[in-house]
Design an enzyme around this catalytic site. Structure first.
Site, short mmCIF file in Angstrom:
data_model
loop_
_atom_site.label_atom_id
_atom_site.label_comp_id
_atom_site.label_asym_id
_atom_site.label_seq_id
_atom_site.Cartn_x
_atom_site.Cartn_y
_atom_site.Cartn_z
N CYS A 130 -10.69 -2.40 14.07
CA CYS A 130 -10.82 -3.44 13.99
C CYS A 130 -10.93 -3.89 15.85
O CYS A 130 -11.51 -5.04 16.11
CB CYS A 130 -9.71 -4.16 14.02
SG CYS A 130 -9.59 -4.11 12.40
N CYS B 147 -8.43 -2.54 3.05
CA CYS B 147 -8.54 -3.88 4.15
C CYS B 147 -9.39 -3.64 5.46
O CYS B 147 -10.29 -5.12 5.73
CB CYS B 147 -7.40 -3.31 4.72
SG CYS B 147 -6.96 -1.68 5.44
N GLU C 259 -15.61 -12.05 2.99
CA GLU C 259 -14.44 -11.37 2.47
C GLU C 259 -13.87 -12.49 1.92
O GLU C 259 -13.68 -12.56 0.80
CB GLU C 259 -13.30 -10.87 3.21
CG GLU C 259 -12.41 -10.55 2.17
CD GLU C 259 -11.53 -9.84 3.10
OE1 GLU C 259 -10.84 -9.47 4.01
OE2 GLU C 259 -10.85 -8.55 2.38
N SER D 134 -6.66 1.40 -3.06
CA SER D 134 -6.42 1.12 -3.00
C SER D 134 -6.27 -1.04 -3.27
O SER D 134 -7.14 -1.39 -2.62
CB SER D 134 -5.06 0.08 -1.16
OG SER D 134 -4.39 -0.01 -1.18
N GLU E 242 1.10 -0.81 0.02
CA GLU E 242 -0.03 0.11 -0.34
C GLU E 242 0.72 1.52 -0.11
O GLU E 242 0.60 2.55 -0.80
CB GLU E 242 -0.91 -0.03 1.52
CG GLU E 242 -2.38 0.58 0.94
CD GLU E 242 -3.66 0.81 1.64
OE1 GLU E 242 -4.26 -1.02 1.67
OE2 GLU E 242 -3.32 1.28 3.24
N GLU F 256 2.08 1.78 -3.44
CA GLU F 256 0.92 2.19 -4.11
C GLU F 256 0.89 3.78 -4.18
O GLU F 256 0.35 4.28 -4.46
CB GLU F 256 -0.22 1.95 -3.13
CG GLU F 256 -0.98 1.31 -4.82
CD GLU F 256 -2.85 0.81 -4.75
OE1 GLU F 256 -2.53 0.07 -3.38
OE2 GLU F 256 -3.73 1.12 -5.21
N GLU G 174 -13.22 -13.95 -7.29
CA GLU G 174 -11.95 -14.38 -7.88
C GLU G 174 -10.90 -14.56 -6.98
O GLU G 174 -9.61 -15.73 -7.00
CB GLU G 174 -12.42 -14.34 -9.29
CG GLU G 174 -13.24 -15.37 -10.05
CD GLU G 174 -13.13 -14.94 -10.89
OE1 GLU G 174 -12.47 -15.46 -12.00
OE2 GLU G 174 -14.41 -15.53 -11.90
N LYS H 216 -15.17 -10.02 7.83
CA LYS H 216 -14.46 -11.47 6.99
C LYS H 216 -15.05 -12.59 6.91
O LYS H 216 -13.96 -13.66 5.51
CB LYS H 216 -13.32 -11.48 7.75
CG LYS H 216 -12.10 -10.14 8.30
CD LYS H 216 -10.87 -10.07 7.31
CE LYS H 216 -10.46 -8.44 7.55
NZ LYS H 216 -10.05 -8.45 6.48
#
Ligand code: SF4
Ligand code: SF4
Ligand code: SF4
Ligand code: FES
Lengths: 584, 173
Positions: free
Chosen positions: A512, A300, A362, A320, A279, A282, A367, A359
């Site tokens: 989190c 995330c 997720e 991102s 990240e 990036e 794919e 999650k």
């Protein structure tokens, strides 16, 4: 202005506007409650918190009544107890007698109250709705029969998360909590953050418990079970065992996982460092080299990703493309790990222990979550499910010795650890981005980037990096994000410079550590302590930069190559797509 | 809150879209406008179609949940089209005492639907109301706007049969 009054004969002085309930806490008086939650406005739904004010015959609700000068409050006497008990019996008369088979058994506010009031028999015949459970999301189970209509979930979903997946339909005795417009939760705008489940006082909204799946995998000789554990789990799990919030139990968790039968213990925090490398690369590419749009927005948090895909899909190019740490670790556990160890890749099974119900979703988001050719992560357990598993296992958790993670995919920096806090991803990324731009590390006194820390809903800061200034914004609790995004959109539509260069968003209040799958009883005091737990550990660590994590350097060297390209691109990056907000 | 990104809206016919746009423009600044608009929609269709609610949510930039909170709060609003034949069971005190409950169960049994539902072939819609003010006729039914008094469960099958026959001759012609 402050007011002084007495509560059960004890003098108390509080700021004007303080509720009787809050004031009572200050003199160590506990008034029973069921609907009120510390995070939320009172809904006055349950009526358990009634008190006497010394004037008149009324019994106002302590949660929704401000303490007034000179009040003479009585919180407990024979009559109040009687009225409360009758109220509780009425609530129970619409509730199934189903504790033994309930997801909240042993950790339920309604069960607690029934226990405290010594309810031993049904005084009223039970009349319970027989609406079928909603398990459409795979993350959460709604059992409408256990709903006591306290309104917490609706308030959280609408006001704190601004998602409006849940609402109250009908009225009077027919009032019921339901997904928006009477569809299933999966068809609603729900982002599976699980905040409703973390706030619900009963078993009406619980996580989809998948402990049985994990037990089965552990007993399957054809599977090599590996596991990862998220930064924020370690500072909250202890609460399920009676320890104060913020107690860091990393060593005991590793040791418990080994005893449960996991063959390799990885740490999601390692992958947090990896996410930071990707990240931050990036960010530097976009900020310094102009390759790609600004602001860069973190991705995330899967609940947040879902929210943006549903509600602000025009801003997808700002995301991102780096995968979340969970998915990065899964990808490496199924490629790099078997390559290094010679274990058969097709037998590796990856369990992920997360603070989060989203999650679970997720795993199948795109794919790219199968970049190893199989599901990169096989199953997600929330902290609450993990605590349950430990209790089932017969391990004396609190007396376990501390152990270490496996030396592959297990080493981490303090920067990776604070990923669990709101502002932590930003802080970790800035520590590394600073190095990438200037070639030097932040000076010791600059490592703590305090303006992005804390529980303020929106935090903004300007961080000097070399001879430029990086404007950053951090939001948590999705109701805080809309305003930021509207400003970004406006600037973007008008071709103006962006208000910020880098934005971090986490769906849950506190990040989190306050995730929807964490132990029950969250409120700001608890969030603060969990955050401190991670910050204190970071502060004590010798390794505080993701880019200095030796195992990270090794994995790039041996396997991934360069950030953003080749294998790193293939295994560690993802894409996004607009999604309909209502599916029906 | 940003409103819906597509699917059903694209498939929505132009008239529905025009209707909503006109209603929203008309009531834009009025207080309580949501209710007014929902009234208009119901007057036009006899119920509030889901597609209209979705479009309205987008036009007014409010969550669908808000609209359904209003729709389900007022018993006046309907979420499904009514049947061709409407059967209302009065549940006022007089009718209740004289056995409206048994009428309702018989109707539910015969039609295979519950209070507030419509049969799959859309022929019958069944509902209960508080009191229709015909207590002298208790227990009373309203069948297609006609009040029928002093009913017993045994009267139900012939009433339904008559309607079915009518429909049949209709079809045959
Ligand atoms: S919600 Fe609580 S009281 Fe209700 S069945 Fe579950 S454990 Fe028992
Ligand atoms: S999971 Fe989050 S978005 Fe979904 S209903 Fe619960 S609070 Fe709302
Ligand atoms: S589902 Fe839980 S939080 Fe929501 S209203 Fe019912 S009891 Fe309260
Ligand atoms: S806690 Fe005050 S009314 Fe429920």
């Amino acid at each position: 202005m402050s007011v002084t009054a007495t509560i059960n004969g004890l003098e108390v002085t509080v700021p004007e506007g303080t509720s009787i309930l809050e004031a009572a806490r200050q003199v160590q008086v506990r008034i029973p409650t069921l609907c009120k939650h510390q995070d939320l406005f009172p809904s006055s739904a349950c009526g358990l918190c009634i008190v006497k004010t010394g004037t008149g015959k009324k019994m106002p609700r302590a949660c929704a009544t401000a303490l007034e000068e000179g009040m003479d409050i009585t919180t407990h006497d024979a009559e109040l107890t009687e009225v409360r008990r009758a109220t509780l019996e009425l609530i129970l008369s619409n509730h199934p007698n189903a504790c033994q088979t309930c997801g909240r058994n042993g950790d339920c506010e309604l069960q607690d109250r029934a226990g405290e009031f010594g309810i031993r028999q049904d005084y009223l015949p039970r009349r319970v709705t027989d609406l079928p459970c909603d398990d459409s999301t795979g993350s959460l189970i709604l059992d409408f029969s256990k709903c006591i209509k306290c309104g917490r979930c609706v308030q959280v979903c609408q006001e704190v998360q601004n998602v409006w997946a849940l609402s109250f339909l009908d009225r009077g005795i027919n009032t019921r909590m339901a997904p928006a417009g009477d569809i299933t939760l999966a068809e609603s705008p729900c982002i599976r953050c699980g905040q409703c489940s973390a706030h619900c006082p009963t078993g009406a909204i619980v996580e989809n418990d998948e402990t049985a799946t994990v037990w089965e995998a552990l007993r399957d000789p054809g599977k090599i079970c590996t596991v990862q554990i998220a930064p924020s789990v370690r500072v909250a799990l202890g609460e399920a065992f009676g320890l104060p919030p913020g107690t860091n139990l990393t060593g005991k968790i590793y040791s418990a996982l080994r005893r449960l039968g996991f063959k390799a213990i990885f740490d999601t925090t390692f992958a947090a460092d990896l996410t930071i490398i990707e990240e931050a690369s990036e960010f530097v590419a976009r900020f310094v080299e102009g390759k790609g749009e600004l602001p860069l927005i973190t991705s995330c948090c899967p609940a947040w990703v879902d929210y943006l895909e549903k509600n602000f899909s025009d801003l997808i190019p700002l995301f991102s493309t780096a995968k979340s740490p969970q998915q990065m670790l899964g990808a490496l556990a199924k490629t790099y790990y078997p390559e290094k160890t010679g274990l058969p890749a097709d037998q590796i099974y990856q369990v992920s222990i997360m603070p989060c119900t989203a999650k679970k979703y997720e795993l199948e988001r795109t794919e790219e979550m199968q970049s190893s050719g199989r599901p990169d992560v096989d199953v997600v357990l929330t902290t609450r499910e993990f605590a349950r598993m430990i209790k089932q296992s017969g391990v004396d958790f609190l007396n376990l010795p501390d152990e270490k993670a496996d030396s592959l995919l297990g080493e981490y920096s303090g920067a990776g650890l604070i990923f669990g806090n709101t502002g932590g991803v930003m802080e970790a990324a800035l520590r590394t981005a600073f190095n990438k731009v200037t070639g030097e590390n932040l000076p010791p006194e600059g490592i703590n980037i305090t303006p992005v820390r804390g529980l303020e809903g929106i935090k903004t800061a300007t961080i000097p990096v070399a001879d430029t200034k990086v404007r950053v914004a951090v939001a948590h609790g999705l109701a805080n994000v809309e305003n930021l995004l509207l400003q970004v959109r406006e600037a973007r539509d008008q071709n103006k410079p962006p208000p910020w260069h880098f934005i971090e968003v986490m769906a849950c209040p506190g990040g989190c550590i306050g995730g929807g799958g964490q132990p029950y009883g969250v409120c700001n005091e608890v969030r603060q302590k969990r955050m401190q737990g991670l910050l204190d550990t970071d502060e004590k660590m010798a390794l505080r930069f993701s880019h200095e994590n030796p195992e990270i350097l090794q994995v790039y060297d041996e396997f991934l190559g360069e950030p953003l390209t080749g294998k790193a691109h293939e295994l560690l990056h993802t894409s996004y797509q607009p999604r309909p907000i209502y599916q029906k | 809150m940003e409103a819906a990104t597509l699917p059903p809206l694209e498939e929505m016919d132009e008239t529905t879209r025009d209707e909503i746009e006109t209603s929203v423009a008309k009531w834009k600044d009025a207080e309580g406008n949501l209710i007014m608009i929902l009234h208009e929609i119901q007057n036009r269709h006899g119920y509030v179609p889901r597609a209209s609610s979705l479009l309205l949510a987008r036009e007014m930039n409010i969550p669908l949940a808000r609209i359904y909170e209003v729709l389900t709060f007022y018993h006046y609003f309907r979420l499904v089209p009514q049947g061709d034949h409407n059967i209302t069971v009065c549940n006022g005190t007089a009718c209740y005492l004289k056995g409206s409950g048994r009428l309702l169960s018989e109707l539910e049994k015969q039609l295979g639907i519950k209070d507030g539902e419509t049969t799959e072939d859309r022929m019958f819609h069944l509902e209960t109301v508080r009191c229709i003010g015909c207590c002298g006729m208790a227990p009373a039914l309203v069948v297609d706007k006609k009040t029928i008094g002093k009913n017993s469960p045994m009267d139900i099958p012939p009433i339904l049969e008559k309607i079915r026959q009518q429909e049949k001759t209709h079809e045959d012609q």
